[in-house]
Every structure is written in C-alpha cells, then in structure tokens.
Design a protein around this motif. Structure first.
Motif, PDB file in Angstrom:
ATOM      1  N   ALA A 321      69.762   7.448 115.197  1.00 49.26           N
ATOM      2  CA  ALA A 321      71.121   7.958 115.403  1.00 49.26           C
ATOM      3  C   ALA A 321      72.077   7.430 114.333  1.00 49.26           C
ATOM      4  O   ALA A 321      72.940   8.175 113.842  1.00 49.26           O
ATOM      5  CB  ALA A 321      71.613   7.570 116.792  1.00 49.26           C
ATOM      6  N   ALA A 322      71.927   6.161 113.970  1.00 57.51           N
ATOM      7  CA  ALA A 322      72.801   5.586 112.947  1.00 57.51           C
ATOM      8  C   ALA A 322      72.587   6.288 111.605  1.00 57.51           C
ATOM      9  O   ALA A 322      73.557   6.596 110.887  1.00 57.51           O
ATOM     10  CB  ALA A 322      72.534   4.088 112.814  1.00 57.51           C
ATOM     11  N   ALA A 323      71.325   6.532 111.242  1.00 56.99           N
ATOM     12  CA  ALA A 323      71.042   7.243 109.996  1.00 56.99           C
ATOM     13  C   ALA A 323      71.594   8.667 110.044  1.00 56.99           C
ATOM     14  O   ALA A 323      72.158   9.171 109.058  1.00 56.99           O
ATOM     15  CB  ALA A 323      69.537   7.265 109.742  1.00 56.99           C
ATOM     16  N   SER A 324      71.449   9.319 111.193  1.00 54.44           N
ATOM     17  CA  SER A 324      71.974  10.679 111.343  1.00 54.44           C
ATOM     18  C   SER A 324      73.491  10.692 111.232  1.00 54.44           C
ATOM     19  O   SER A 324      74.080  11.600 110.619  1.00 54.44           O
ATOM     20  CB  SER A 324      71.542  11.255 112.695  1.00 54.44           C
ATOM     21  OG  SER A 324      70.138  11.322 112.806  1.00 54.44           O
ATOM     22  N   GLU A 325      74.144   9.690 111.806  1.00 56.82           N
ATOM     23  CA  GLU A 325      75.605   9.609 111.722  1.00 56.82           C
ATOM     24  C   GLU A 325      76.063   9.426 110.274  1.00 56.82           C
ATOM     25  O   GLU A 325      77.060  10.007 109.841  1.00 56.82           O
ATOM     26  CB  GLU A 325      76.101   8.452 112.591  1.00 56.82           C
ATOM     27  CG  GLU A 325      77.527   7.992 112.336  1.00 56.82           C
ATOM     28  CD  GLU A 325      78.579   9.081 112.533  1.00 56.82           C
ATOM     29  OE1 GLU A 325      79.717   8.858 112.098  1.00 56.82           O
ATOM     30  OE2 GLU A 325      78.272  10.143 113.102  1.00 56.82           O
ATOM     31  N   TYR A 326      75.328   8.624 109.506  1.00 50.89           N
ATOM     32  CA  TYR A 326      75.675   8.426 108.101  1.00 50.89           C
ATOM     33  C   TYR A 326      75.646   9.752 107.338  1.00 50.89           C
ATOM     34  O   TYR A 326      76.517  10.036 106.511  1.00 50.89           O
ATOM     35  CB  TYR A 326      74.711   7.435 107.456  1.00 50.89           C
ATOM     36  CG  TYR A 326      74.929   7.262 105.964  1.00 50.89           C
ATOM     37  CD1 TYR A 326      75.961   6.464 105.484  1.00 50.89           C
ATOM     38  CD2 TYR A 326      74.124   7.925 105.041  1.00 50.89           C
ATOM     39  CE1 TYR A 326      76.181   6.315 104.123  1.00 50.89           C
ATOM     40  CE2 TYR A 326      74.329   7.787 103.684  1.00 50.89           C
ATOM     41  CZ  TYR A 326      75.359   6.985 103.232  1.00 50.89           C
ATOM     42  OH  TYR A 326      75.579   6.852 101.874  1.00 50.89           O
ATOM     43  N   VAL A 327      74.646  10.596 107.655  1.00 51.59           N
ATOM     44  CA  VAL A 327      74.532  11.886 106.973  1.00 51.59           C
ATOM     45  C   VAL A 327      75.609  12.852 107.456  1.00 51.59           C
ATOM     46  O   VAL A 327      76.230  13.569 106.651  1.00 51.59           O
ATOM     47  CB  VAL A 327      73.127  12.488 107.182  1.00 51.59           C
ATOM     48  CG1 VAL A 327      73.036  13.868 106.531  1.00 51.59           C
ATOM     49  CG2 VAL A 327      72.061  11.564 106.603  1.00 51.59           C
ATOM     50  N   THR A 328      75.859  12.898 108.766  1.00 47.90           N
ATOM     51  CA  THR A 328      76.848  13.843 109.292  1.00 47.90           C
ATOM     52  C   THR A 328      78.255  13.542 108.789  1.00 47.90           C
ATOM     53  O   THR A 328      79.092  14.447 108.702  1.00 47.90           O
ATOM     54  CB  THR A 328      76.854  13.849 110.832  1.00 47.90           C
ATOM     55  OG1 THR A 328      77.141  12.530 111.319  1.00 47.90           O
ATOM     56  CG2 THR A 328      75.511  14.310 111.376  1.00 47.90           C
ATOM     57  N   LYS A 329      78.517  12.280 108.442  1.00 53.04           N
ATOM     58  CA  LYS A 329      79.845  11.932 107.934  1.00 53.04           C
ATOM     59  C   LYS A 329      80.134  12.540 106.572  1.00 53.04           C
ATOM     60  O   LYS A 329      81.276  12.547 106.118  1.00 53.04           O
ATOM     61  CB  LYS A 329      80.008  10.401 107.848  1.00 53.04           C
ATOM     62  CG  LYS A 329      80.237   9.734 109.184  1.00 53.04           C
ATOM     63  CD  LYS A 329      80.765   8.315 109.042  1.00 53.04           C
ATOM     64  CE  LYS A 329      79.798   7.407 108.332  1.00 53.04           C
ATOM     65  NZ  LYS A 329      80.257   5.986 108.349  1.00 53.04           N
ATOM     66  N   GLN A 330      79.115  13.050 105.908  1.00 51.49           N
ATOM     67  CA  GLN A 330      79.303  13.616 104.578  1.00 51.49           C
ATOM     68  C   GLN A 330      79.956  14.996 104.623  1.00 51.49           C
ATOM     69  O   GLN A 330      80.295  15.550 103.586  1.00 51.49           O
ATOM     70  CB  GLN A 330      77.952  13.712 103.844  1.00 51.49           C
ATOM     71  CG  GLN A 330      77.151  12.416 103.850  1.00 51.49           C
ATOM     72  CD  GLN A 330      77.958  11.225 103.347  1.00 51.49           C
ATOM     73  OE1 GLN A 330      78.621  11.299 102.312  1.00 51.49           O
ATOM     74  NE2 GLN A 330      77.908  10.124 104.092  1.00 51.49           N
ATOM     75  N   GLY A 331      80.104  15.564 105.816  1.00 46.61           N
ATOM     76  CA  GLY A 331      80.756  16.872 105.929  1.00 46.61           C
ATOM     77  C   GLY A 331      79.863  17.901 106.600  1.00 46.61           C
ATOM     78  O   GLY A 331      78.838  17.570 107.217  1.00 46.61           O
ATOM     79  N   ASP A 332      80.238  19.164 106.466  1.00 43.45           N
ATOM     80  CA  ASP A 332      79.500  20.242 107.124  1.00 43.45           C
ATOM     81  C   ASP A 332      78.052  20.306 106.675  1.00 43.45           C
ATOM     82  O   ASP A 332      77.152  20.583 107.484  1.00 43.45           O
ATOM     83  CB  ASP A 332      80.185  21.581 106.853  1.00 43.45           C
ATOM     84  CG  ASP A 332      81.543  21.689 107.535  1.00 43.45           C
ATOM     85  OD1 ASP A 332      81.793  20.893 108.459  1.00 43.45           O
ATOM     86  OD2 ASP A 332      82.335  22.567 107.146  1.00 43.45           O
ATOM     87  N   TRP A 333      77.817  20.057 105.357  1.00 42.17           N
ATOM     88  CA  TRP A 333      76.442  20.127 104.881  1.00 42.17           C
ATOM     89  C   TRP A 333      75.598  19.017 105.522  1.00 42.17           C
ATOM     90  O   TRP A 333      74.394  19.191 105.763  1.00 42.17           O
ATOM     91  CB  TRP A 333      76.386  20.022 103.360  1.00 42.17           C
ATOM     92  CG  TRP A 333      76.686  18.653 102.818  1.00 42.17           C
ATOM     93  CD1 TRP A 333      77.874  18.166 102.384  1.00 42.17           C
ATOM     94  CD2 TRP A 333      75.738  17.570 102.657  1.00 42.17           C
ATOM     95  NE1 TRP A 333      77.757  16.856 101.969  1.00 42.17           N
ATOM     96  CE2 TRP A 333      76.453  16.475 102.121  1.00 42.17           C
ATOM     97  CE3 TRP A 333      74.378  17.429 102.905  1.00 42.17           C
ATOM     98  CZ2 TRP A 333      75.853  15.247 101.834  1.00 42.17           C
ATOM     99  CZ3 TRP A 333      73.771  16.202 102.627  1.00 42.17           C
ATOM    100  CH2 TRP A 333      74.502  15.133 102.091  1.00 42.17           C
ATOM    101  N   GLY A 334      76.236  17.874 105.831  1.00 42.50           N
ATOM    102  CA  GLY A 334      75.512  16.787 106.478  1.00 42.50           C
ATOM    103  C   GLY A 334      75.100  17.142 107.896  1.00 42.50           C
ATOM    104  O   GLY A 334      73.967  16.864 108.324  1.00 42.50           O
TER     105      GLY A 334
END
Length: 409
Positions: A321-334
């Motif tokens: 979940a932490a890794a996924s959150e790091y990616v989702t913070k990058q914006g819509d593409w995340g």
C-alpha cells in the motif's frame, strides 16, 4: 451521490472488489468444519453462508465506525490513500488464497490503510492507541479465547455423550453444526462486511461527500452486504480445504464446539466495536476443538505456516500500500498505473490457480502441501515442528546405492 468524482468512484468499486475477495477468502471460517464433517453439501453450505452474511451486514455499524473514524486521522486521508490501501489488501488476500492459507482480510485492510497513511502524511496520521486496543490486542486474544473455549466445549460434548449411541450423537451434532455455522456466517456479516462499509465511508469523508463521523449511508451498507455475499457464494475452496482437513480431523461434536465458540467471540467483539479477525477466531477454535477430543491432534506444520502468514499480513499489505501510495501521488497517470498493476496481478493469480483447481467436487480430498513462491518463502522462515525434527534425527540413514555401470563391449 451527485458529488462523487471519477477517482472516488474508482475507490468505491475497488473497495467492493476487496469486499468480494473477503467473502470468498473467509467462507472457510463459517463452513469449513460443516463441509468436512458432511453436515452440509459444499454448495448448499456456501449458499446458506452467503445469505446470512448479507443479513448480518445490516445488524450493526460499530466496527464500520472504528474503521472510518478511529484508526487513522481523517483530515490527512485522500481518496488516493484509500485506493492504495485497498490495493495492498486485495493482493495479500489473493496471494494467501492461492496457497490455501487462512489469513485475516481484516488485518490486510488495516495494514494497507496504515501503510498508505504513513506514506502519505507520516506516522502522526495513525491513531496508535486505537491500533493497539482495537486491532493488535484482539488479534492475539481472539484465537486464544476461541481456542480455549472450543477445547473445553469439545471435551464437554464428549463427556455428555459418552454413554449414547455414537451414530445418533453424530447425527444430532451435525444438525447443531448447521445452526452454529449459520451463527458464524451471521457474525461474519456483522464484522467483516462492516470493514468495507467503514473504508467506503472514509473515502466519502475524504471526498467531502459526507461529514466526518457520519454513519455509513444505506446504499453503502447494501452494496457492501451484497458484495461479500456474492464472494461467499463462490466459495474459497482452497482455504476451506485447509481449515476443514489441513489443520486437524474433526468429528461432528468438535465441529459444533468450534463453530459455537468462534461465533460467540465474533459477535461479542462486534458489539464492542473491536475490528476482530474472524479468521483468527475460527482457526483458533478449530485447533482448540482438535485438541478437545482424546487422541485428537493438530497438524502443527500447517498451523505454523498459518501463524507466519498472520504475522506477515499487516506489514506485507502495508508495504504494498505504501508503494502504491507513492505512485498514486504522482498524479492521474500514477493512479492509472496502480490500477493496471492491480488488474494484471489479479488476472495472473487467477491463471496460476487454474493449474490445480480446488472446488466443491474435491474440497474434502486429502490436502497436498501447497506449492509456490509465497509458500516457499513462508516455509523458509518456519522452523520444523519438534516431532518432525526428532523423527529426522532418529531415522537411520539409508544405505547409498551405486548406480549400475554401463555395459562394456
């Protein structure tokens, strides 16, 4: 629902997918012993469990309130955080289902929520007191209390029925098993369906759709109940096999004792608002009932793998979940990338599961040792049972035999 954005809709759908996996992952909690002792046919058992899970979802919202307003600080939660938390929980559910290990969907969800929150706002966003008192302490206490209660109940049933006809006694306890299995299913609905209600309500709070501290809206209760019921009806046959045949061999008296004890613990915790793991309660009760019969045994090699999986649940789901959150913070593409990763992972796990199908036709067959990356990793950190170690030391070495030499011309 007019203010729900596309991102919030994705989060809600993902939460219902988690609820669906929770249903088939935890069907074993209610019906494994009933199926293994022959009290109900497999398909009949899961259908009954599905209906009662749906009914149980409407009985209380105390656990949902713990998830939505107690575990983490609502002010620091965004829909992206909740989406990342659900990704971690779903993947852990599917991995443990693949290898047939009963693990806690509840702890996978809470581990994912904690990991995503920490990645987003730091440790200050997690209410440590609630984690300890309403998550960690019940996680340790539930299997112990349920196991002790089941062991004493099993011994009492054998003592009461020692002078009765064994066949008549077994028939009576099979009927009792059906009733107690229904009680466990009802309890599962009151506890586990609420966790999805809580996570959706938390998402609605983060999206400014409902006010902080609100109870789940009725449409949330209905959708969560339906999702977990559908998942339950599909039947988590791999985990049912482990719970019914892999941990111990149960007679109807033991199955009745296990289910009644587990249901009592789960219903009591739901009333108090404890986010209890039904898996921990039911697994502890099965092992306790196994020890409650004279000559009964518990297969500690399987139990030890299960304990290791329990210990890995919170951190494993949290890290994903932490890794996924790091990616989702990058914006819509995340967000899109994490969604694609989740779908691809689910499809891959499903295809792997088709290599060795377990369903209602073979669920009561003797369990084979599960194979795969996750099981290998768990086995690698699991010490051998004392009995196995002694047998290995005591066993004489087999004489070496020479391979035949090729004939010479």
């Amino acid at each position: 629902m007019e203010h729900i954005t596309l991102l919030l809709a994705i989060v809600i759908v993902t939460a219902l997918v988690f609820d669906f996996t929770n249903g088939f992952h935890d069907t074993a909690n209610a019906m494994a012993t009933t199926i293994s002792t022959g009290a109900l046919k497999p398909k009949t058992a899961v259908a009954m469990s599905a209906v009662l899970n749906l009914v149980g979802a409407f009985l209380s919202v105390e656990v949902a309130k713990t998830i939505s307003s107690g575990l983490v600080d609502e002010s620091g939660i965004t829909p992206e955080v909740i989406f990342a938390a659900l990704v971690g929980a779903i993947l852990w559910n599917l991995l443990t289902w693949l290898v047939g290990l009963p693990s806690s969907s509840s702890h996978a969800l809470m581990g994912g929520l904690i990991g995503a929150t920490v990645a987003s706002v730091g440790f200050g966003g997690v209410n440590g007191g609630v984690v300890v008192t309403k998550v960690l302490i019940p996680a340790v206490a539930a299997p112990l209390v349920a196991g002790l209660a089941a062991m004493l109940a099993a011994r009492l049933t054998y003592k009461i029925g020692k002078n009765t006809d064994p066949k008549a006694t077994a028939k009576g306890y099979r009927a009792g098993q059906i009733a107690s299995a229904g009680l466990v299913s009802l309890a599962h609905g009151t506890n586990d369906a609420q966790k999805t209600m809580g996570i959706i309500t938390l998402a609605l709070v983060a999206g400014n759709v409902v006010a902080p501290g609100s109870n789940p809206p009725m449409w949330v209760i209905v959708s969560a109940g339906v999702a977990i019921a559908l998942g339950t009806y599909l039947g988590g046959w791999r985990i049912i096999r482990t719970m019914g045949k892999g941990l111990t061999d149960l007679q109807p008296q033991q199955g009745f004792a296990a289910q009644t004890s587990a249901a009592s613990v789960i219903l009591a915790s739901s009333n108090l608002g404890f986010s209890l793991s039904t898996t921990h309660s039911c697994s502890g009760a099965v092992m306790g009932a196994g020890l409650g019969r004279k000559g009964g045994v518990v297969r500690w090699s399987t139990a030890t793998r299960m304990f290791v999986a329990w210990g890995l649940t919170l951190p494993a789901a949290g890290l994903v979940a932490a890794a996924s959150e790091y990616v989702t913070k990058q914006g819509d593409w995340g967000v899109a990338a994490v969604a694609v990763f989740l779908v691809a992972s689910c499809v891959a796990i499903w295809f792997i599961s088709r290599r060795q199908v377990v369903d209602h036709t073979n669920v009561n067959d003797v369990e084979e040792e599960p194979a795969g990356v996750v099981t290998t990793a768990i086995a690698a950190v699991t010490p051998p049972p004392v009995g196995d170690l002694k047998a290995t030391i005591a066993a004489p070495a087999e004489p070496e035999t020479e391979s035949p030499r090729p004939a010479t011309v």
